[in-house]
Each structure stands twice: as structure tokens, then as C-alpha cells.
Design a protein around this motif. Structure first.
Motif, PDB file in Angstrom:
ATOM      1  N   LYS A 202       0.838  -1.207   0.000  1.00 37.51           N
ATOM      2  CA  LYS A 202       0.000   0.000   0.000  1.00 37.51           C
ATOM      3  C   LYS A 202       0.874   1.258   0.000  1.00 37.51           C
ATOM      4  O   LYS A 202       0.549   2.252  -0.656  1.00 37.51           O
ATOM      5  CB  LYS A 202      -0.941  -0.024   1.205  1.00 37.51           C
ATOM      6  N   PHE A 203       1.978   1.223   0.751  1.00 33.62           N
ATOM      7  CA  PHE A 203       2.913   2.347   0.728  1.00 33.62           C
ATOM      8  C   PHE A 203       3.497   2.513  -0.679  1.00 33.62           C
ATOM      9  O   PHE A 203       3.592   3.614  -1.214  1.00 33.62           O
ATOM     10  CB  PHE A 203       4.060   2.106   1.723  1.00 33.62           C
ATOM     11  N   GLN A 204       3.905   1.411  -1.269  1.00 32.10           N
ATOM     12  CA  GLN A 204       4.512   1.432  -2.597  1.00 32.10           C
ATOM     13  C   GLN A 204       3.545   2.013  -3.635  1.00 32.10           C
ATOM     14  O   GLN A 204       3.919   2.841  -4.464  1.00 32.10           O
ATOM     15  CB  GLN A 204       4.932   0.009  -2.975  1.00 32.10           C
ATOM     16  N   GLU A 205       2.296   1.595  -3.559  1.00 31.78           N
ATOM     17  CA  GLU A 205       1.286   2.079  -4.487  1.00 31.78           C
ATOM     18  C   GLU A 205       1.025   3.572  -4.289  1.00 31.78           C
ATOM     19  O   GLU A 205       0.791   4.314  -5.249  1.00 31.78           O
ATOM     20  CB  GLU A 205      -0.012   1.281  -4.304  1.00 31.78           C
ATOM     21  N   HIS A 206       1.077   4.014  -3.027  1.00 35.35           N
ATOM     22  CA  HIS A 206       0.894   5.433  -2.714  1.00 35.35           C
ATOM     23  C   HIS A 206       1.946   6.278  -3.440  1.00 35.35           C
ATOM     24  O   HIS A 206       1.632   7.336  -4.007  1.00 35.35           O
ATOM     25  CB  HIS A 206       0.991   5.635  -1.199  1.00 35.35           C
ATOM     26  N   TYR A 207       3.190   5.816  -3.435  1.00 31.88           N
ATOM     27  CA  TYR A 207       4.255   6.530  -4.148  1.00 31.88           C
ATOM     28  C   TYR A 207       4.048   6.473  -5.655  1.00 31.88           C
ATOM     29  O   TYR A 207       4.249   7.465  -6.363  1.00 31.88           O
ATOM     30  CB  TYR A 207       5.619   5.931  -3.791  1.00 31.88           C
TER      31      TYR A 207
ATOM     32  N   GLU B 127       9.276   2.345   6.185  1.00 31.16           N
ATOM     33  CA  GLU B 127       9.513   3.752   6.505  1.00 31.16           C
ATOM     34  C   GLU B 127       8.439   4.315   7.436  1.00 31.16           C
ATOM     35  O   GLU B 127       7.342   3.767   7.564  1.00 31.16           O
ATOM     36  CB  GLU B 127       9.557   4.577   5.228  1.00 31.16           C
ATOM     37  N   GLY B 128       8.778   5.426   8.091  1.00 34.06           N
ATOM     38  CA  GLY B 128       7.833   6.044   9.021  1.00 34.06           C
ATOM     39  C   GLY B 128       7.870   5.426  10.397  1.00 34.06           C
ATOM     40  O   GLY B 128       7.018   5.717  11.229  1.00 34.06           O
ATOM     41  N   GLU B 129       8.871   4.592  10.655  1.00 35.67           N
ATOM     42  CA  GLU B 129       8.999   3.962  11.969  1.00 35.67           C
ATOM     43  C   GLU B 129      10.082   4.699  12.758  1.00 35.67           C
ATOM     44  O   GLU B 129      11.123   5.078  12.211  1.00 35.67           O
ATOM     45  CB  GLU B 129       9.369   2.486  11.810  1.00 35.67           C
ATOM     46  N   ALA B 130       9.838   4.896  14.034  1.00 33.97           N
ATOM     47  CA  ALA B 130      10.774   5.642  14.866  1.00 33.97           C
ATOM     48  C   ALA B 130      10.758   5.073  16.280  1.00 33.97           C
ATOM     49  O   ALA B 130       9.789   4.436  16.698  1.00 33.97           O
ATOM     50  CB  ALA B 130      10.400   7.124  14.898  1.00 33.97           C
ATOM     51  N   PHE B 131      11.860   5.312  17.014  1.00 32.44           N
ATOM     52  CA  PHE B 131      11.874   4.928  18.428  1.00 32.44           C
ATOM     53  C   PHE B 131      12.551   6.017  19.253  1.00 32.44           C
ATOM     54  O   PHE B 131      13.400   6.758  18.764  1.00 32.44           O
ATOM     55  CB  PHE B 131      12.550   3.564  18.639  1.00 32.44           C
ATOM     56  N   PHE B 132      12.142   6.110  20.522  1.00 23.72           N
ATOM     57  CA  PHE B 132      12.654   7.108  21.447  1.00 23.72           C
ATOM     58  C   PHE B 132      13.883   6.572  22.185  1.00 23.72           C
ATOM     59  O   PHE B 132      13.861   5.463  22.710  1.00 23.72           O
ATOM     60  CB  PHE B 132      11.590   7.466  22.485  1.00 23.72           C
TER      61      PHE B 132
ATOM     62  N   ALA C 245      11.495   0.003   3.207  1.00 16.72           N
ATOM     63  CA  ALA C 245      11.197  -1.087   2.277  1.00 16.72           C
ATOM     64  C   ALA C 245      10.419  -0.699   1.018  1.00 16.72           C
ATOM     65  O   ALA C 245      10.739  -1.194  -0.057  1.00 16.72           O
ATOM     66  CB  ALA C 245      10.454  -2.191   3.030  1.00 16.72           C
ATOM     67  N   PRO C 246       9.411   0.159   1.069  1.00 20.98           N
ATOM     68  CA  PRO C 246       8.614   0.392  -0.146  1.00 20.98           C
ATOM     69  C   PRO C 246       9.421   0.881  -1.340  1.00 20.98           C
ATOM     70  O   PRO C 246       9.147   0.496  -2.472  1.00 20.98           O
ATOM     71  CB  PRO C 246       7.596   1.449   0.301  1.00 20.98           C
ATOM     72  N   THR C 247      10.426   1.741  -1.115  1.00 22.40           N
ATOM     73  CA  THR C 247      11.169   2.299  -2.257  1.00 22.40           C
ATOM     74  C   THR C 247      12.676   2.146  -2.135  1.00 22.40           C
ATOM     75  O   THR C 247      13.400   2.501  -3.070  1.00 22.40           O
ATOM     76  CB  THR C 247      10.842   3.791  -2.441  1.00 22.40           C
ATOM     77  N   LEU C 248      13.185   1.646  -1.008  1.00 22.36           N
ATOM     78  CA  LEU C 248      14.633   1.467  -0.825  1.00 22.36           C
ATOM     79  C   LEU C 248      14.996   0.035  -1.210  1.00 22.36           C
ATOM     80  O   LEU C 248      14.721  -0.909  -0.468  1.00 22.36           O
ATOM     81  CB  LEU C 248      15.026   1.748   0.632  1.00 22.36           C
ATOM     82  N   ASN C 249      15.615  -0.111  -2.370  1.00 22.99           N
ATOM     83  CA  ASN C 249      15.882  -1.445  -2.902  1.00 22.99           C
ATOM     84  C   ASN C 249      17.272  -1.967  -2.567  1.00 22.99           C
ATOM     85  O   ASN C 249      17.544  -3.158  -2.732  1.00 22.99           O
ATOM     86  CB  ASN C 249      15.709  -1.436  -4.429  1.00 22.99           C
ATOM     87  N   GLN C 250      18.170  -1.098  -2.133  1.00 25.22           N
ATOM     88  CA  GLN C 250      19.530  -1.511  -1.809  1.00 25.22           C
ATOM     89  C   GLN C 250      19.947  -0.915  -0.477  1.00 25.22           C
ATOM     90  O   GLN C 250      19.465   0.130  -0.068  1.00 25.22           O
ATOM     91  CB  GLN C 250      20.508  -1.048  -2.898  1.00 25.22           C
TER      92      GLN C 250
ATOM     93  N   PHE D 162       9.285  16.273  -4.426  1.00 28.34           N
ATOM     94  CA  PHE D 162       8.960  16.742  -5.768  1.00 28.34           C
ATOM     95  C   PHE D 162       9.970  16.302  -6.831  1.00 28.34           C
ATOM     96  O   PHE D 162       9.617  16.154  -7.990  1.00 28.34           O
ATOM     97  CB  PHE D 162       8.854  18.272  -5.784  1.00 28.34           C
ATOM     98  N   SER D 163      11.228  16.114  -6.445  1.00 24.18           N
ATOM     99  CA  SER D 163      12.254  15.772  -7.431  1.00 24.18           C
ATOM    100  C   SER D 163      12.131  14.342  -7.927  1.00 24.18           C
ATOM    101  O   SER D 163      12.547  14.034  -9.039  1.00 24.18           O
ATOM    102  CB  SER D 163      13.654  15.982  -6.839  1.00 24.18           C
ATOM    103  N   SER D 164      11.586  13.465  -7.095  1.00 18.92           N
ATOM    104  CA  SER D 164      11.454  12.058  -7.477  1.00 18.92           C
ATOM    105  C   SER D 164      10.225  11.472  -6.774  1.00 18.92           C
ATOM    106  O   SER D 164      10.337  10.810  -5.746  1.00 18.92           O
ATOM    107  CB  SER D 164      12.721  11.284  -7.093  1.00 18.92           C
ATOM    108  N   PRO D 165       9.039  11.714  -7.325  1.00 15.91           N
ATOM    109  CA  PRO D 165       7.790  11.379  -6.632  1.00 15.91           C
ATOM    110  C   PRO D 165       7.614   9.915  -6.266  1.00 15.91           C
ATOM    111  O   PRO D 165       6.933   9.605  -5.292  1.00 15.91           O
ATOM    112  CB  PRO D 165       6.707  11.807  -7.643  1.00 15.91           C
ATOM    113  N   SER D 166       8.216   8.986  -7.018  1.00 13.24           N
ATOM    114  CA  SER D 166       7.983   7.564  -6.765  1.00 13.24           C
ATOM    115  C   SER D 166       8.934   6.973  -5.739  1.00 13.24           C
ATOM    116  O   SER D 166       8.853   5.787  -5.426  1.00 13.24           O
ATOM    117  CB  SER D 166       8.104   6.771  -8.074  1.00 13.24           C
ATOM    118  N   VAL D 167       9.848   7.795  -5.195  1.00 21.19           N
ATOM    119  CA  VAL D 167      10.851   7.301  -4.247  1.00 21.19           C
ATOM    120  C   VAL D 167      10.816   8.152  -2.986  1.00 21.19           C
ATOM    121  O   VAL D 167      10.724   9.381  -3.053  1.00 21.19           O
ATOM    122  CB  VAL D 167      12.262   7.358  -4.868  1.00 21.19           C
ATOM    123  N   ALA D 168      10.920   7.499  -1.829  1.00 24.66           N
ATOM    124  CA  ALA D 168      10.910   8.222  -0.559  1.00 24.66           C
ATOM    125  C   ALA D 168      12.113   9.158  -0.472  1.00 24.66           C
ATOM    126  O   ALA D 168      13.212   8.835  -0.924  1.00 24.66           O
ATOM    127  CB  ALA D 168      10.924   7.236   0.608  1.00 24.66           C
TER     128      ALA D 168
END
Length: 762
Positions: free
Chosen positions: A369-374, A675-680, A693-698, A730-736
Motif C-alpha cells: 500500500k505504501f509502494q502504491e501510494h508513491y 519507513e515512518g517507523e521511529a523509536f525514542f 522497504a517500499p522504495t529502498l531497494n539496496q 517533488f524531485s522524485s515522486p515515486s521514491v521516498a
């Protein structure tokens, strides 16, 4: 479940260590001087040491007697002696004790690891290199690199962080590249190879590793001294001592290097020394940047989470868990898993496009779903156009293109790029061709226009300085750079495909279309167009980014206003002191006020209720005070509402602590984090993965660290705001996008200004 590259020192929050207190005999020594004293305890006595500002004493991790120590440089001297008193540092005692424990453990661990694994440092004591390369290709060696640090984790204890990476250096020395006892054609080939490998986007002539035997250090190539040897350099002054020649210096101070009289000399620049210095060229190896690597080495530094975790585990196996010594608390055998109450899991925001069209946020945290959003962003933008275009937007785009580029290639670029821009802006864009044979010819014509505008500049990139010359000569223009090689390669694939091979033609067409579309997006941003915004209100009305350039000569401010749609204003200004990272408080105050006043002049301006200030790196007290003074002035002038919230946060995009995180699945399977995960780490420090994971392939996600500086700051809201701003990609809409837009813009503008300065001093 989140797993990190952190291992906690047992017994966690019950950790304590006895230290020896050292008295400082010198009056009012600077923090820099005391840091050097602590470094000398490490190098001369093999002891971890840390300065305690509260009691103005140095604490050393030992219970034995400490020999007196004197550290001096040209204009100062610091003397310290054993007080014969002890102090017990307890993690649970105070936040100060916890921080001191972490610093002390980090420094002691570095000493132990360096000795046990026979590793060497380059400049930073925290970065350790293996002596032998683990892979080689086409004369380039790949070396394993480890970065070690420690940090306090509230409610958990002191965590030791280990990250692993790769550094690339030439197998040949600088002397090998510039040998003069070879046939002329071979000399030229080697020197051309050196120039190619040393090409850097930052404008440096090449970063070198200087191997003096026991120590490694970084320096920068200035020139090779043809015909000059170590015996013929003339007198040299090193740390106040005079030597008849460079050869004499090596023989007296570093005889183990076996430098001969006829060894060649290269001139190099060291940080902190104004003039280039001669060194033996056979001790220098060129560092190779990723864009110059041969194909077999291109991907070996892109470590997937599973491989990264394996290498770090092997590191711990080799170094041992008893880093603090026999009978001292050991390091845990497993990586630390932050418990659920420490973890934040965010969704991408709902995006607002033109004509009331929205792209809804995914309903749950799901990879697909994240991947499709991008994937939907650019098609939607292409369909409905930009959310906002300035009323007085420039309608003419200049195209400066070498005459040697064929008319077909030139025409396709101009037609397709202006076509994309017209569709996205819903305005007629008119191209104006500026053909040229030489760069100076193009500069002369463009400078002849009364008003600088937008230019797509195509140029040969055979000479590294060309990039910087374009930036310098057209400093008043908005410039989109495209290299001739890149343009001809992209079009060449399209041209070479047979009309009968429909599948290949389709692929080539897609690649060309993608190239021109991405170029159009870069141009759009320079023309102040806004592709999309946010449907829902964010935690802050505005974000202010503060950043300092690589060489500390300039600082940049970017003010992102989020309502009624995102619009950003950026300025780059010179710093008054290029030797310090911090910005003069008065200068900072004046420029922030000027930036806000510019925003307030817009017709749709509404007084601002809240501002998130992101300072890249670490601030000083003067900067904090300046920001607070600015807040009061902006409230007085009505730009900020009375009682406006201004939250200040340190943003570490290249965190010194290098925390990493990945997903630990069942059956010990390790995967890329979503992505979007964080810890204190505590109630003021958050580690946030803005890519995943959705857009980071390496590779493995490289998180950012946010450290709150304001009182009563809500770091959950800060984390949400920062993550949302990364979706203005804006420079690369399909990648985080790893950085929020405001910091990406300061980063880009400072690099551009650096390139202009490099050209000016060459």
C-alpha cells in the motif's frame, strides 16, 4: 519487531563505574584544549577519559595512579595531575552521569577494539579501518570500516552502537600515478586515470589517505611536485621545529617509514593548516568516490539489513563482550529491541493536488500500500497539474546546448521538456535556444539579457571544473544542468532501437520520457511551482531549517510555509567566522527576521501560530538565544501570533552515533524496515527512518536523529511533522525522500554556493 545495531552494557540501568578524578592546573582552558587532553590519555596511557563541566575535572576510567600529563600547541598549554580522589558514575543517578558514562565507555571501547582487532583510524577516533582490503577490482581496493559510539538510553542503560561500511582507495600510490620513468603514453594514461578517479562533485581535487605507519589521516591533493624530492624541499617547520628538508623530518620523527632522498613529493592540504604541505607521494593513496567505482565494486557498500547484522555480529564475536576489562560489566550478547511503548509508527499523509483532487493516505502500514501510494503521485500530477504556480512565473525557458549536439537530439529535448512543463503548469512555456561552441560564448549571450531567468544548460563534463564554472558564471540564473554524455546516452538508446523490436522500443521510450519528466520536475521547483501539498493540517504552520555549508563559509535558511499550500523561501548568506560551525547570533537574528518579513508581504499571508526550527547539526547557546530573541520580535510585528509556539530541534542527518534499525521477523528473518517507523532514546531524542522497504531497494535504511531543545516539546508531534515534510518529494515522486523539503533545499543551495566559491578561488 524493530531490531537495532545497539548492544546494551549490562546490568542496564544499574550500571556504575569507578573513575579517577584529574585536576586541571591551567586556568580557563577551552573545550577544544580539554578534548585534546582526553585524547592524549587514550593515545599515551591507553585510558578512556572525559571532561566533566559540572566539577571542572577530567574523569579517567581507572582506579590506579595517573601520571601527570602536559599537552601543548603553539599558543597554549594544559597541565593536569592526579587528584588521588575517586568518583563513582551511576547511570540511574542523573542524566549527567548517564551521559558521562556513555562518553567514557565509548572512548574506552575504542581503545580496546583498536588494539584487539589491529584496526587503524583515519582522522576520527570513532572510525576504524581494517588494514587489508576484502575486495579489489581494476586497481581499486575495498576496505571494511567500522564506526563505534555509545549513547544513553533512558530506562535501559548505555548502548554501544556499531555500524559497518566500506571505503575505497586506489591500490597505486600518488607516486605510482605520476611516475616519470615510463614511456610518455603510459605517463599520460596514468595521470588521466588519476584525474578521472579524483573527480568530486564537491570540487575537491581528490581526498587522500596519508599512511604514516601507526596513524592514518585524510588530506586533499593540491599538486604533484615534478622534479622535486624529499631531499630537495628546502627547510621545513613542523610544530615549531626546523628541519633542513622533508627527508630530515622523516628520518628524525618517522624513521620507520624508510623514506629515501629521491622519493617524490606531492603537495597536499590538511584541515587546520592554511598552506599546502609537501609529503612523500608514496605514502598517499587516493580515495575513490562511488560514482568512479568500477562495475564489480559498485554495489558492495550497499549492505542489506541481513548482511549488515551478520557483519556486526561477527565484529562482536571477534572483539569480545568484555570491552571494559576483566571483572567489569560486559556487553549484552544480542542487539537491543526497543519495546512497543518507545516506538512510533506513522502513515504517509493525504496529499492535495490541483482542482481539489487528493491522494488518500494508506489505511494501514503495509509494504504494497505504501509502494502504491508513491507510484500514484506522478501520474496524478501529470493528470491534474501543479497545485500552485506563481502568477508571475517565467514563461520563457532558455536552452543552452552545444552546437555539436545533433538537431534531432536538441529538438527532442526542447520539445519534450517544454511539453511536460506546459502540461504541469497549465501555462504556455516558450523555449529559446542558445546554441554555443564554447562555454564563454554561452555565458556572454545569457549575461546579455536584462533579466536573468531559467536556463537548461547542456555541457560537456570531461573536465571536472566545468560544473563549477557554470554555477559561478550564471550565479544569478536558475540553472538546470544536463551533461552532454547523459543526454546523448538517453537519446542514443531510443535512436538505436529497431522499429521492429516493439518491446525494446517501448523500454527506450519509457527511459527517455522518465529522463525528460524528472528534468521538468527540477525546473518546476526552480520556478517556485508547487506540485502538491497536504490535505490535513500538520502540527506546525511553518518549518524553518538552518544549515551550514561544508567549508563553514556560508549558512542557509529555508522557511517552509504550509498553509494554504506549501511554499518555500531560501537564502544563503556568508558566515562571519568560517572556522566555527556556529552562526553569529546577531547575523542569524537579522536574516531570520528578513526571511519572515519577505513571507509576510505575500497577499495570502496569515499570522503564524507555530514554527518548527530544525538546525542541522548541533547548536551553540548563542544560536538558541538568537532564535528566542527573533521569536519575540516576530510576535511584536504581528508575523507570529501572541503566544506562538517555536520548537527548536537538532536535526542530525548524518548522526555521529550511526544508529540503524531493521525488522526482525519470525525464524530470525531480517528485512528492511518499513519507513515512518521511529523509536525514542529518551523523551527528547528520536531515531526516525524516513526511507525504507517500499522504495529502498539496496542497502539499509539510514535514519535521522531528532533531539529537542525547547522546554515542554512534544517529540511525537515533531516526528510527525518531519516525516510529513519528507513527502514533499517533488524531485522524485515515486521514491521516498530522506530529508524534509526545507533541509533538502538548504543542502542543495549550499552545495551550489560551494561550487561557485570553488570556481572563484581556482
Amino acid at each position: 519487531m524493530i531490531e537495532t545495531n545497539i548492544r546494551v552494557i549490562k546490568p542496564g540501568t544499574k550500571l556504575y563505574l569507578w573513575t579517577r578524578r584529574v585536576e586541571i592546573m591551567t586556568q580557563d582552558p577551552s573545550a577544544e584544549m580539554l578534548e585534546k587532553v582526553c585524547n592524549q590519555f587514550a593515545s599515551q596511557q591507553g585510558l578512556g577519559a572525559v571532561y566533566c563541566p559540572e566539577q571542572k575535572q577530567i574523569l579517567v576510567l581507572t582506579q590506579g595512579n595517573i601520571a601527570p600529563l602536559t599537552v601543548s600547541e603553539e599558543n597554549w598549554i594544559v597541565e593536569v595531575r592526579d587528584s588521588r580522589k575517586k568518583r563513582c558514575l551511576q547511570f540511574s543517578h542523573s542524566e549527567n552521569d548517564a551521559q558521562l558514562l556513555a562518553q567514557l565507555i565509548e572512548r574506552h571501547a575504542l581503545i580496546e577494539i583498536k588494539n584487539r582487532l589491529s584496526l587503524r583510524t583515519v582522522n576520527s577516533p570513532r572510525i576504524l579501518y581494517k588494514d587489508e582490503p576484502f575486495q579489489n577490482a581494476e586497481g581499486i581496493n575495498a576496505y571494511r570500516r567500522f564506526e563505534i559510539s555509545a549513547l544513553p538510553i533512558e530506562g535501559i542503560g548505555v548502548g554501544v552502537v556499531v555500524d559497518v561500511g566500506v571505503a575505497f582507495f586506489t591500490q597505486w600510490t600518488v607516486e605510482d600515478f605520476f611516475r616519470n620513468d615510463l614511456p610518455r603514453h603510459e605517463q599520460e594514461r596514468r595521470q588521466k586515470r588519476f584525474e578521472s578517479l579524483s573527480e568530486r562533485q564537491s570540487g575537491q581535487k581528490g581526498t587522500l589517505r596519508y599512511d604514516s605507519g601507526k596513524y592514518l589521516s585524510s588530506c586533499y591533493f593540491d599538486r604533484f611536485s615534478h622534479g622535486r624530492t624529499c631531499a630537495t624541499t628546502g627547510k621545513r617547520i613542523v610544530k615549531g621545529e626546523v628541519y633542513d628538508s622533508l627527508l630530515e623530518y622523516y628520518r628524525q620523527k618517522q624513521s620507520h617509514l624508510k623514506i629515501d632522498a629521491d622519493d617524490c613529493v606531492a603537495m597536499v592540504s590538511f584541515k587546520g593548516i592554511d598552506q599546502p604541505q609537501p609529503v612523500a607521494a608514496k605514502l598517499l593513496h587516493l580515495r575513490v568516490m562511488n560514482n568512479s567505482l568500477p562495475r564489480p565494486l559498485k554495489q558492495i557498500d550497499k549492505l542489506a539489513p541481513k548482511e549488515r547484522a551478520r557483519l556486526i555480529s561477527c565484529f562482536w564475536k571477534d572483539s569480545g563482550s568484555d570491552l571494559l576489562g576483566c571483572g567489569k560489566p560486559p556487553v549484552a550478547q544480542h542487539f537491543w529491541f526497543p519495546e512497543k511503548k518507545r516506538v512510533i509508527k506513522l502513515l504517509p499523509p493525504t496529499l492535495q493536488f490541483s482542482d481539489g483532487v487528493t491522494l488518500p493516505a494508506p489505511q494501514k502500514r503495509d509494504y504494497r500500500k505504501f509502494q502504491e501510494h508513491y507510484r500514484q503521485r506522478f501520474p496524478l500530477l501529470h493528470k491534474v497539474g501543479c497545485l500552485n504556480t506563481p502568477p508571475l512565473m517565467e514563461r520563457i525557458i532558455h536552452f543552452a546546448i552545444p552546437t555539436k549536439i545533433t538537431q534531432e537530439v536538441r529538438g527532442s529535448l526542447i520539445r519534450d521538456l517544454t511539453g511536460h512543463l506546459s502540461r504541469l503548469t497549465k501555462k504556455t512555456i516558450t523555449p529559446k535556444l542558445v546554441p554555443y561552441k564554447t562555454l564563454d560564448e554561452a555565458f556572454l549571450e545569457l549575461k546579455g539579457y536584462n533579466k536573468p531567468g531559467m536556463v537548461v544548460f547542456v555541457f560537456d563534463d570531461e573536465a571536472p571544473e566545468t560544473y563549477y564554472k557554470v554555477a559561478y558564471e550564471l550565479s544569478n540564473w536558475r540553472v538546470k544542468r544536463i551533461t552532454s554524455r547523459e543526454l546523448e546516452n538517453k537519446f542514443g538508446r531510443l535512436e538505436s532501437v529497431s522499429n521492429h523490436d516493439s518491446s525494446q522500443l517501448s523500454k527506450a521510450e519509457r527511459e527517455w520520457k522518465s529522463f525528460t519528466e524528472m528534468s521538468a520536475l527540477d525546473v518546476l521547483q526552480q520556478m517556485d511551482c508547487v506540485p502538491w501539498g497536504f490535505k490535513d493540517e500538520l502540527p506546525y504552520d511553518a518549518h524553518l531549517a538552518i544549515d551550514v555549508g561544508r567549508d563553514k563559509r556560508y549558512f542557509a535558511l529555508s522557511l517552509l510555509i504550509l498553509q494554504p499550500f506549501p511554499h518555500i523561501y531560501t537564502v544563503v548568506k556568508p558566515k562571519t567566522d568560517a572556522k566555527k560551525e556556529t552562526i553569529n547570533g546577531t547575523v542569524l537574528n537579522e536574516n531570520i527576521i528578513e526571511l519572515f518579513n519577505k513571507v509576510a508581504q505575500q497577499n495570502d499571508f496569515q499570522p503564524i501560530r507555530s514554527v518548527l526550527v530544525l538546525r542541522d547539526g548541533r547548536k551553540s547557546g548563542n544560536e538558541l538565544k538568537a532564535i528566542k530573541t527573533t521569536q519575540e520580535e516576530l510576535i511584536t510585528t504581528g508575523i507570529l501570533v501572541a503566544g506562538a509556539v517555536v520548537d527548536i530541534v537538532d536535526f542530525h542527518k548524518s548522526s555521529l552515533k550511526k544508529p540503524r534499525l531493521w525488522e526482525k521477523m519470525q525464524r530470525n528473518r531480517v528485512e528492511q524496515i518499513l519507513e515512518g517507523e521511529a523509536f525514542f532514546l529518551n523523551n527528547r531524542a528520536v531515531v526516525l527512518a524516513t526511507t525504507g522497504a517500499p522504495t529502498l531497494n539496496q542497502g539499509t535504511a539510514a535514519p535521522v536523529m531528532l533531539v529537542g531543545q525547547s522546554e515542554d516539546i512534544d517529540m511525537v508531534q515533531v516526528t510527525k511533522a518531519v516525516y510529513a515534510s519528507t513527502h514533499l518529494n517533488f524531485s522524485s515522486p515515486s521514491v521516498a525522500q530522506r530529508l524534509p523539503l526545507e533541509l533538502k533545499r538548504t543542502d542543495d543551495e549550499l552545495k551550489n554556493r560551494d561550487s561557485q566559491e570553488i570556481r572563484r578561488i581556482q
